[in-house]
Design a protein around this motif. Structure first.
Motif: not given
Length: 866
Positions: A202-221
């Motif tokens: 579940y945490l892996l699916e959560n990660r993929i789903a949320i990273a897609r919603q905030f790609p700039k924040a995920f990459a920049g932070m």
């Protein structure tokens, strides 16, 4: 006040200050709880915590104004991906409900993560050492560092594991720790899971789903990635397994009715493991084997996703149908790595937490780096006397999680209820453990209008990457309590969130995509097809074809009964017989000849009845076939793409919805029914395309294809036989109906123009090797599948092909010859004999395939002889 992007507040705030904008939309945390959103953790703070300030800076004011759309996209993605969490008690939600995931992640900074990582690694080493002692020298019991009643009195303590030495002296390969962030900023251990901790999928699916919603924040932070830890786990298991790098690893699941089955299938697919149930495995000569199409293949490592008591009905629960008889004997013989090793249930007891500080000093010579919540085991008289006055501000937990006792929050109990709990604890003190209550920190969530705080608990995982060595997965599964609730649990209606661990150093970009392996490695990596998977794939094929045929037949019946042209008696008789034999109507319904309207209404009523409808038990119509199709697919979900599974779910759901809105008494009922059938037909065509072009053509797929063609051969040969019997092929409407059932209308008209004779009919529907709906093409395809299967599975498959009719011996003039019966009717005896032979041979082939491939009761010598 509710806010919306159109409100004046959004206009007044400067678009250059997204942090201020977010802060103005947020509700402070409840008094006494740490506020993860605000600086210093104080709900009275007027500034964002640095991590959250960076998050909102990355998404900007446009991103803030777009949060509701992102949340809608997220929920759609969860549904489309088929992410589910099954709640047994939630009958109103059906068997499966969508996984609940919030839009915002929980942010954990580098300093906090350093504290968590150090504490979790130390506790994992400690728990592993405790396991070694409990099933070894038992010094902890001899020195009274652990009460014997708490260990040997625990129903999960397995005496059959005494003296076992696991590979690499590693008892625990996956350990889950439930952590709470206190008001003082410290992280506290609330509990631990060691038998079969859930959450890694579940945490892996959560990660993929949320990273897609905030790609700039995920990459920049600089969010730390997860793949390296999963790879390290698999590499560590291989190194410690009996066969080393060549070990075959499987993931043992209780099956699709388990509440977390989605992540079992998800993990198996992600890690490249074979997903197995207990009946997929067997023990021979103290070794574990996987039942596959080609016989028994050894299994060297098993990651289990069921609790210990269900593992082995010979030595543990005798009523278990989830485990493998003899599994513990394989383990004791040293022929299997089982992750985690059985017997860790006592470690999950909350009562253990109170004894860990002293045990750590004894076993590790260290003080605990991360504290546990104050915990009292009531089985000790002194502890019971000390804690009874404190239960109002504490949490009462069962000492043994499987005892069936509930957890109670002292502050939510009335005085009378507190007295009742005190009485229970006094009567059975060892059954209860009391833990101090810590107000959980509250992290922001998106309500659709505002940032609302919700209490959160973080589950993190320690994964073994070698003998006596672990690493902490840099992330976790966040569980959110419903607003106003004190307990964060998915079973109580909670939801989840992703956890972003921020790093000051480099981000690990490890991928689970392997470099190109050698030819030998490629051969070894081919996924085996278990007998259970093969059986379900076979029936997936049969029910897909059966659903298509029933949809097409229902369309033909309704079109003819609702048309303007009068229908002949032979056509009505054929429609009645074919619809009844295919369970589109119940046998008690009037015939189409006697009452076309009633017959049509009966067919529409039976399309997809609800469970409460008396028709449900009798009707095996379209809805039944779609439900059976979905059920078979759910058993092999790890072998299907997300798109394939989503199509299957969507077809069944949409058709049931369309039929529920259908009023069989209305004049327009036929039109609505035909629309529902057409929608189902189009979705089934997409499912067929996924099965044909989007699946690997291995032995499992061959059995799926065989299931389709066996079903096609049975249905079409029987339908054509009934058409000859009732004489409907002699009039134009009947002739066209038969061709339509064979899905060959366009081909027939293009090839034969306006001809309506039996020679043309037999040529296209029986003899034509280029028509995928002709009997010759179906038999030819079945022979081809059997030949290919024989080369990779068992040689007996080649023998099965001999039971099928041989199209090379079919002669069109012979099959076209007709005779006149004593009643003066034309009959085609050679054709009728051929059709009967096709139907009988298809049924016999289905039985033989089942006997040969779906049970290994007779194959012991053959399976182990190679």
């Amino acid at each position: 006040m509710n806010h919306d992007p159109s409100d004046s507040l959004f206009d007044e705030l400067s678009p250059d200050n997204p942090g201020d904008w977010a802060l103005s939309l947020s509700v402070p945390a409840d008094p006494g709880h740490r506020d993860e959103l605000r600086a210093g953790g104080k709900s009275s703070g007027d500034a964002l915590a640095p991590a959250w300030d960076s998050f909102f800076e990355h998404i900007g004011t446009d991103g803030l104004a777009d949060l509701s759309r992102r949340n809608d996209n997220l929920q759609r993605q969860i549904r489309d991906n088929g992410v589910t969490y099954n709640v047994y008690a939630d009958a109103s939600a059906g068997l499966q409900r969508p996984w609940a995931l919030d839009l915002f992640p929980m942010l954990v900074g580098p300093q906090d993560w350093a504290q968590i990582e150090a504490g979790v690694l130390q506790r994992t080493r400690l728990l592993n050492a405790i396991m070694g002692d409990l099933y070894g020298e038992r010094e902890l019991l001899k020195r009274a560092l652990l009460p014997a009643a708490l260990v040997q009195g625990h129903p999960g303590y397995l005496r059959s594991m005494q003296g076992v030495k696991p590979p690499g002296d590693t008892w625990l390969h996956i350990v889950g720790f439930d952590l709470a962030h206190g008001p003082d900023g410290r992280w506290w251990v609330v509990g631990q899971r060691t038998q079969a901790p859930s959450g890694l999928g579940y945490l892996l699916e959560n990660r993929i789903a949320i990273a897609r919603q905030f790609p700039k924040a995920f990459a920049g932070m600089k969010v730390q990635r997860l793949a390296a830890s999963y790879r390290a786990l698999m590499d560590g298991i291989k190194r410690m397994a009996p066969e080393g790098e060549n070990a075959r690893i499987a993931l043992l699941t209780p099956g699709p009715y388990n509440e977390t089955y989605f992540e079992h299938a998800y993990l198996a697919r992600y890690l490249g493991l074979t997903l197995v149930e207990g009946n997929d495995l067997t023990v021979r000569d103290q070794r574990l084997y996987l039942k596959t199409l080609s016989g028994l293949e050894p299994v060297h490592a098993l990651i289990k996703r069921l609790d210990d008591e269900w593992l082995d009905p010979l030595e543990l629960r005798s009523d278990s149908r989830l485990g493998v008889p003899g599994l513990l004997q394989v383990l004791r013989a040293g022929n299997l790595l089982l992750a985690n090793a059985p017997g860790s249930a006592p470690l999950e007891s909350s009562a253990l937490l109170g004894f860990l500080p002293a045990i750590s000093r004894h076993l590790l010579g260290e003080e605990l780096a991360m504290p546990s919540l104050a915990t009292w085991w009531c089985g000790e008289d002194a502890a019971l006397r000390e804690v009874l006055p404190l239960i109002k501000g504490s949490v009462i937990k069962p000492t043994y999680p499987q005892s069936g006792l509930d957890t109670a929050m002292g502050q939510s109990l009335s005085e009378r209820e507190l007295d009742e709990w005190s009485g229970r604890m006094a009567r059975h003190p060892d059954h209860y453990t009391v833990q101090s209550w810590l107000p959980l920190s509250q992290t922001p969530t998106w309500s659709g209008e505002r940032l609302m705080p919700r209490s959160a608990m973080l589950r993190v995982f320690a994964l073994a990457d070698g003998a006596g060595s672990w690493r902490v997965l840099p992330g976790g599964l966040v569980r959110l309590a419903p607003r106003g609730e004190l307990i964060a649990a998915m079973q109580r209606g909670g939801s989840s969130a992703d956890c972003w661990v921020l790093t000051d150093g480099p981000v690990d970009h490890t991928s689970l995509l392997q470099s190109a392996p050698s030819t030998l490695a490629l051969a070894q990596q081919k996924r085996p097809v278990t007998s259970r998977a093969a059986e379900n794939l076979f029936w997936l094929g049969r029910y897909t074809e059966r659903a298509e045929n029933s949809v097409r037949l229902a369309q033909i019946v309704l079109n003819h009964l609702g048309g303007e042209e009068p229908n002949s008696r032979p056509l009505m008789a054929w429609l009645t017989a074919t619809a009844t034999e295919n369970s589109l109507v119940i046998s008690e319904a009037p015939t189409a000849t006697a009452s076309p309207r009633v017959f049509a209404r009966s067919l529409m009523a039976a399309l997809s009845p609800k469970a409460a409808d008396p028709l449900f038990a009798k009707s095996h119509s379209v809805g039944f076939n779609l439900r059976a199709l979905k059920s078979a697919a759910s058993q092999v979900r790890e072998r299907l793409s997300q798109e394939h599974w989503h199509l299957i779910e969507r077809t069944e759901t949409c058709f049931a919805r369309d039929c529920a809105a259908l009023s069989t008494d209305a004049e327009y009922a036929t039109v609505e029914a035909l629309t529902a059938l057409q929608n189902a037909s189009e979705l089934l065509a997409a499912i067929t395309g996924s099965q044909t072009d989007r699946m690997v053509h291995d032995d499992g797929w061959r059995l799926l294809s065989m299931g389709r063609h066996i079903e096609r051969l049975i249905t079409l040969s029987r339908a054509l036989s009934l058409a000859l019997e009732h004489g409907c092929v002699h009039d134009q409407a009947g002739f066209e109906a038969v061709v339509a059932l064979f899905d060959s209308t366009i081909t027939f008209h293009a090839q034969y123009q306006q001809r309506r004779d039996m020679v043309a009919l037999i040529d296209l529907l029986v003899m034509d090797r280029d028509n995928p709906r002709s009997l010759a093409w179906v038999v030819q395809t079945l022979r081809s599948r059997l030949a290919k299967l024989a080369s990779s599975a068992t040689p007996q498959d080649a023998v099965l092909a001999q039971g099928l009719p041989n199209p090379d011996t079919w002669v069109l003039p012979d099959l076209s010859n007709w005779q006149r019966s004593p009643e003066g009717l034309r009959t085609w005896s050679d054709l009728a004999e051929l059709l009967d032979g096709c139907e009988i041979s298809a049924v016999e082939l289905s039985n033989e395939v089942s006997r040969l491939h779906f049970s290994h009761a007779d194959l012991r010598n053959q399976s182990l002889g190679a």
